[in-house]
Design a protein around this motif. Structure first.
Motif, PDB file in Angstrom:
ATOM      1  N   UNK A 109       0.977  -1.308   0.047  1.00 35.52           N
ATOM      2  CA  UNK A 109      -0.059  -0.050  -0.079  1.00 35.52           C
ATOM      3  C   UNK A 109       0.831   1.124   0.068  1.00 35.52           C
ATOM      4  N   UNK A 110       1.997   1.300   0.696  1.00 37.40           N
ATOM      5  CA  UNK A 110       2.631   2.600   1.056  1.00 37.40           C
ATOM      6  C   UNK A 110       3.420   3.012  -0.338  1.00 37.40           C
ATOM      7  N   UNK A 111       4.080   1.849  -0.955  1.00 41.08           N
ATOM      8  CA  UNK A 111       4.655   2.055  -2.213  1.00 41.08           C
ATOM      9  C   UNK A 111       3.950   2.703  -3.269  1.00 41.08           C
ATOM     10  N   UNK A 112       4.749   3.831  -3.957  1.00 37.61           N
ATOM     11  CA  UNK A 112       3.850   4.361  -5.173  1.00 37.61           C
ATOM     12  C   UNK A 112       4.226   3.639  -6.387  1.00 37.61           C
ATOM     13  N   UNK A 113       3.187   3.003  -6.650  1.00 36.38           N
ATOM     14  CA  UNK A 113       3.657   1.789  -8.036  1.00 36.38           C
ATOM     15  C   UNK A 113       3.136   2.589  -9.286  1.00 36.38           C
ATOM     16  N   UNK A 114       3.942   2.135 -10.132  1.00 42.09           N
ATOM     17  CA  UNK A 114       3.526   2.710 -11.711  1.00 42.09           C
ATOM     18  C   UNK A 114       2.201   2.145 -11.873  1.00 42.09           C
ATOM     19  N   UNK A 115       1.160   2.905 -12.395  1.00 41.01           N
ATOM     20  CA  UNK A 115      -0.054   2.461 -12.762  1.00 41.01           C
ATOM     21  C   UNK A 115      -0.456   2.466 -14.128  1.00 41.01           C
ATOM     22  N   UNK A 116       0.397   3.216 -14.899  1.00 44.14           N
ATOM     23  CA  UNK A 116      -0.009   3.287 -16.410  1.00 44.14           C
ATOM     24  C   UNK A 116       0.650   2.133 -16.969  1.00 44.14           C
ATOM     25  N   UNK A 117      -0.006   1.845 -18.312  1.00 46.66           N
ATOM     26  CA  UNK A 117       0.735   0.485 -18.891  1.00 46.66           C
ATOM     27  C   UNK A 117       1.471   0.819 -19.967  1.00 46.66           C
ATOM     28  N   UNK A 118       2.745   0.436 -20.014  1.00 50.33           N
ATOM     29  CA  UNK A 118       3.639   0.757 -21.336  1.00 50.33           C
ATOM     30  C   UNK A 118       3.155   0.039 -22.614  1.00 50.33           C
ATOM     31  N   UNK A 119       3.088   0.498 -23.705  1.00 48.46           N
ATOM     32  CA  UNK A 119       2.778  -0.124 -24.960  1.00 48.46           C
ATOM     33  C   UNK A 119       3.856  -1.132 -25.258  1.00 48.46           C
ATOM     34  N   UNK A 120       3.499  -1.626 -26.369  1.00 45.77           N
ATOM     35  CA  UNK A 120       4.617  -2.735 -26.943  1.00 45.77           C
ATOM     36  C   UNK A 120       4.750  -3.967 -26.201  1.00 45.77           C
ATOM     37  N   UNK A 121       4.720  -5.056 -26.830  1.00 39.33           N
ATOM     38  CA  UNK A 121       4.767  -6.312 -26.258  1.00 39.33           C
ATOM     39  C   UNK A 121       6.114  -6.985 -26.307  1.00 39.33           C
TER      40      UNK A 121
END
Lengths: 174, 179, 386, 102
Positions: A109-121
């Protein structure tokens, strides 16, 4: 998408709990297989198809078979697979695992995690390519480790003349 | 270097059979039973029958009970006919064969001294209930000598010749003794 | 010709256009997947039914007798009659069996063999799911089948089926290794795991570019075909359900619909494996004149016919022969095949064929010389029951 | 769109379940299964991070691959040991195998 995630999460948690809590050994093994399949589903959700296929091939195909063979070899009578259940120190175990869960979830919870998804597979030949170029050393070390483990396992589990007599001998004495 | 040739040889045999079953005429041996029928084989034996010469009332069988004793599954029951004073007659009153028990082994035909019992070629005798309808009584078992000639010509003629010869021999000795 | 070739693809397009009028837009991708799924769901059981019919006819003809010809002309309705018989048969669950696994086992056997169909390239751009790891998916899913057979064997809780299940286990694992090795050569040469690319790599020269005409391809094809016959538990590798020794092996306690599912899985597996063998080594749907899906059907039909032909010819392997054949002959052959393929790939044209065939011939003769055929089982030692 | 924290919580819970299995169960085979579950939870974390972090996205999957092979090798050796123990001592109850004599 969220529906799949929750479905898979319940499936995997059920499999894991079953593998740990069930009394009948073979039922534990089968729920372990359910767990492995659930994990493979997660990998597909995370767009790592190659790893999902490898997971199914190695875990469901080989490791589960290995576990079932071990269960079959270490059970004197088929079917008599109910066991005395959990050890007496299971309350301690429950306490420790609860502590672990709270610590980890609090950390998440306390960690600020990246929430957007990078494109490309990540495509399979990319994996293959880097596996043999930048990561060639661990690749070779792993192959040596695997051969070593395989030979070691065979030597340990092999029935030689000496312990063959021991195996049958014991049974006659008890 | 001949590893594996055995496999190919084996497979070529079955392939040849497969191809021949379409091309060669006689290679398929099955007889499509209800439509086609196999031609009658003389020594084919199924359930026994009793043979009479002229009248069904006078069968060749003299109720000597040898076949009933010899029959392995004991499926023949014979009761000798008695006249009014109670003396036995040379004729069976009751002659039953339980077809559900009979294994058509043909021993009764071999042991019968009077050539009265023979094995029939008729095999479509299915019935609805096992007990009563398969227990054949004398009327059902009796068949004319002509029928025997029809299904087993060679045996029938030999037996007739033998009977006739016995007949003359008896006639020849008969007048001798009475004189 | 083009329209005939793309017949089914156009059919699907028409269905999608027709559905476009009344379906909301986001549902369309699901619908296209649904259409291909229903296509497989109809195609697979049909092929299974008529494979059983084909098998009984061909084996009958090989044994100088007609196959089934009573139900319908040439016995064509026989599979339907079998289906009805299977449905109406009573479903017996043995007392000792634990219900859940006993019930799940047939399902767990059929599902993987149906999944195998999703990756097969039936014709030009007619693969149901065009995964770029199609081949790996095929192998991974086929290894699930082994587990399901164990579940079936163990759940019915009788000695024979457990024996059959353990035999199936050991056999399928030890034959999966040479199978994967023979597939590795094709992947190595083509450079991709997707079945579409593998088939495209074999186009050109009217069929001479098929992998089966290269030395390593021929040996790989033999390996793949032998291993697939044993993965599917068909004669001469059908020890798991060896009727003579252990009653009916792992599906002794199954009757009615459940047994039909086991039976269906066997035939679906046979068809899927022969289709994959055709895709990998015989150039999938490549072919000069006929439409692509017909070529695929013809090749798979020939391979399935050879599987049935094998069943009509060979007796069953002994368990130890089976194991030693896999580990002492097929496995080393797979390794030398990879070596040969590597050399074939890097040497120029005339030399490559000579080297590859030389290596493979050497290893074939060497291995056949090393493996003493006709070894007797050593004297059985009997231990009295404790 | 499922945020990363969901995946991390699921793998944390799975890790805890595996830990519980290892600590509480008596049968050695189940202990090995517990270890398997913990290894898988770790792999799940790796793949989740490789999906969400924009940096070179490949390392997560590669290390998961290495993790899978190591886990497979570890289970093989573990079960070989279990079978060897069973042959000697006839039981694989974890708390009964503590006699150190030869």
């Amino acid at each position: 998408m969220e529906l799949f995630f929750y479905l898979l999460a319940t499936l995997t948690l059920l499999g894991a709990l079953g593998a740990v809590l069930l009394k009948n050994l073979v039922h534990c093994a089968l729920s372990l297989i359910l767990f492995f399949a659930g994990i493979a589903g997660f990998y597909i959700l995370l767009q790592a198809e190659f790893i999902a296929a490898v997971q199914i091939l190695i875990y469901v195909g080989a490791v589960a078979t290995l576990v079932l063979f071990a269960i079959m070899l270490t059970q004197n009578v088929i079917g008599e697979t109910t066991l005395k259940g959990l050890g007496q120190n299971r309350w301690w175990a429950l306490g420790i695992s609860l502590v672990v869960i709270t610590v980890l979830v609090r950390a998440i919870q306390h960690q600020t995690l990246p929430s957007f998804l990078p494109e490309g597979r990540v495509t399979t030949n990319e994996i293959g390519h880097t596996l043999v170029t930048t990561y060639v050393l661990p690749f070779e070390v792993i192959s040596i480790l695997l051969t070593g483990a395989m030979i070691g396992a065979i030597v340990v589990a092999m029935e030689t003349k000496k312990n063959k007599q021991q195996a049958t001998g014991d049974r006659r004495r008890t | 270097m001949s590893y594996g040739l055995g496999i190919l040889k084996g497979m070529s045999v079955t392939l040849k059979q497969f191809v021949e079953s379409y091309t060669k005429k006689g290679s398929i041996v099955t007889v499509q039973y209800p439509e086609e029928r196999r031609e009658d084989v003389e020594r084919f034996r199924n359930f026994p029958i009793l043979v009479y010469d002229e009248k069904p009332e006078a069968p060749r069988c003299v109720a000597c009970d040898i076949c009933a004793k010899e029959c392995p599954p004991k499926c023949i029951t014979i009761v000798r006919d008695r006249d009014e004073q109670g003396r036995g007659l040379q004729k069976p009153k009751v002659f039953d064969i339980d077809l559900s028990v009979c294994m058509s082994c043909g021993i009764c035909e071999e042991v019968c001294p009077f050539d009265a019992i023979f094995m029939d070629h008729q095999f479509e005798l299915s019935a609805y209930d096992r007990m009563e309808s398969l227990n054949y009584h004398q009327e059902k078992l009796l068949k004319p000598n002509s029928y025997l000639h029809q299904i087993r010509p060679t045996d029938a003629t030999q037996i007739d010749a033998k009977l006739k010869a016995k007949e003359e021999a008896k006639k020849k000795t008969q007048p001798g003794t009475t004189a | 010709m083009e329209r005939l070739d793309q017949l089914f693809v156009l059919l699907k397009k028409i269905i999608l256009q027709f559905a476009e009028s009344f379906l909301p837009a986001p549902l369309l991708p699901f619908l296209s997947i649904l259409v291909s799924i229903t296509a497989i769901a109809i195609f697979a059981p049909l092929t299974m039914m008529y494979l059983t019919w084909l098998e009984r006819k061909v084996i009958g003809r090989m044994q100088n007798r007609f196959g089934p010809n009573r139900v319908g002309i040439y016995g064509l309705l026989q599979p339907i009659a079998d289906g009805i018989k299977m449905l109406t048969k009573e479903d017996v669950i043995p007392l000792g069996a634990d219900r859940v696994t006993h019930f799940l086992a047939p399902v767990a056997v059929v599902v993987p063999s149906l999944l195998l169909f999703s990756v097969l390239p039936f014709g030009r751009n007619m693969t149901a799911v065009n995964l770029d790891i199609g081949l790996l998916f095929f192998i991974a899913v086929s290894s699930i089948g082994t587990l399901a057979i164990f579940m079936g064997g163990w759940a019915s809780r009788n000695k024979f089926s457990l024996l059959g299940a353990m035999r199936a286990f050991a056999q399928m694992i030890s034959y999966e290794v040479p199978l994967v090795l023979s597939v590795v050569t094709v992947v190595m040469i083509v450079g991709s795991l997707s079945t579409e690319k593998i088939v495209e790599a074999q186009s050109g020269w009217g069929g001479l570019r098929w992998f089966v005409f290269t030395p390593w391809g021929f040996v790989g094809f033999m390996l793949f075909f032998i291993c697939s016959v044993s993965e599917v538990n068909r004669t001469p590798f059908d020890i798991p359900e060896g009727e003579s020794e252990i009653v009916a092996g792992f599906h002794t306690e199954y009757s009615g619909m459940k047994f039909a599912l086991f039976y269906m899985a066997e035939f679906l597996g046979a068809f899927a494996y022969s289709a994959m063998a055709a895709t990998l080594f015989l150039g999938g749907w490549q072919g000069p004149l006929l439409p692509s899906w017909l070529w695929f059907g013809l090749k798979t039909f020939c391979l399935v016919f050879t599987m049935i032909w094998l069943r009509g010819t060979f007796p069953r392997f002994r368990v130890d022969q089976l194991m030693s054949y896999a580990w002492k002959f097929l496995f080393p052959m797979g390794l030398s095949n990879i070596l040969a393929a590597g050399i074939w790939y890097h040497t120029p044209f005339p030399l490559s064929f000579i080297f590859a065939t030389w290596i493979l011939l050497l290893s074939f003769i060497g291995l056949s010389r090393l493996n003493p055929t006709g070894t007797r089982l050593e004297r059985r030692t009997y231990r009295f029951a404790e | 769109m499922i945020p990363l924290s969901h995946f991390l919580t699921v793998s944390a819970v799975l890790f805890a379940i595996g830990l519980y299995g290892v600590l509480a169960r008596k049968n050695a085979v189940i202990v090995l299964m517990g270890i398997e579950i913990m290894m898988n939870a770790a792999n799940l974390n790796l793949i989740a991070f490789s999906r969400f972090l924009p940096a070179n996205r490949l390392t997560g999957q590669l290390f998961a691959l290495f993790g899978i092979t190591i886990a497979a090798a570890e289970v093989a050796v573990g079960l070989a040991l279990v079978i060897a123990i069973f042959r000697m001592v006839k039981t694989i109850e974890v708390d009964r195998i503590e006699k150190l004599k030869g």
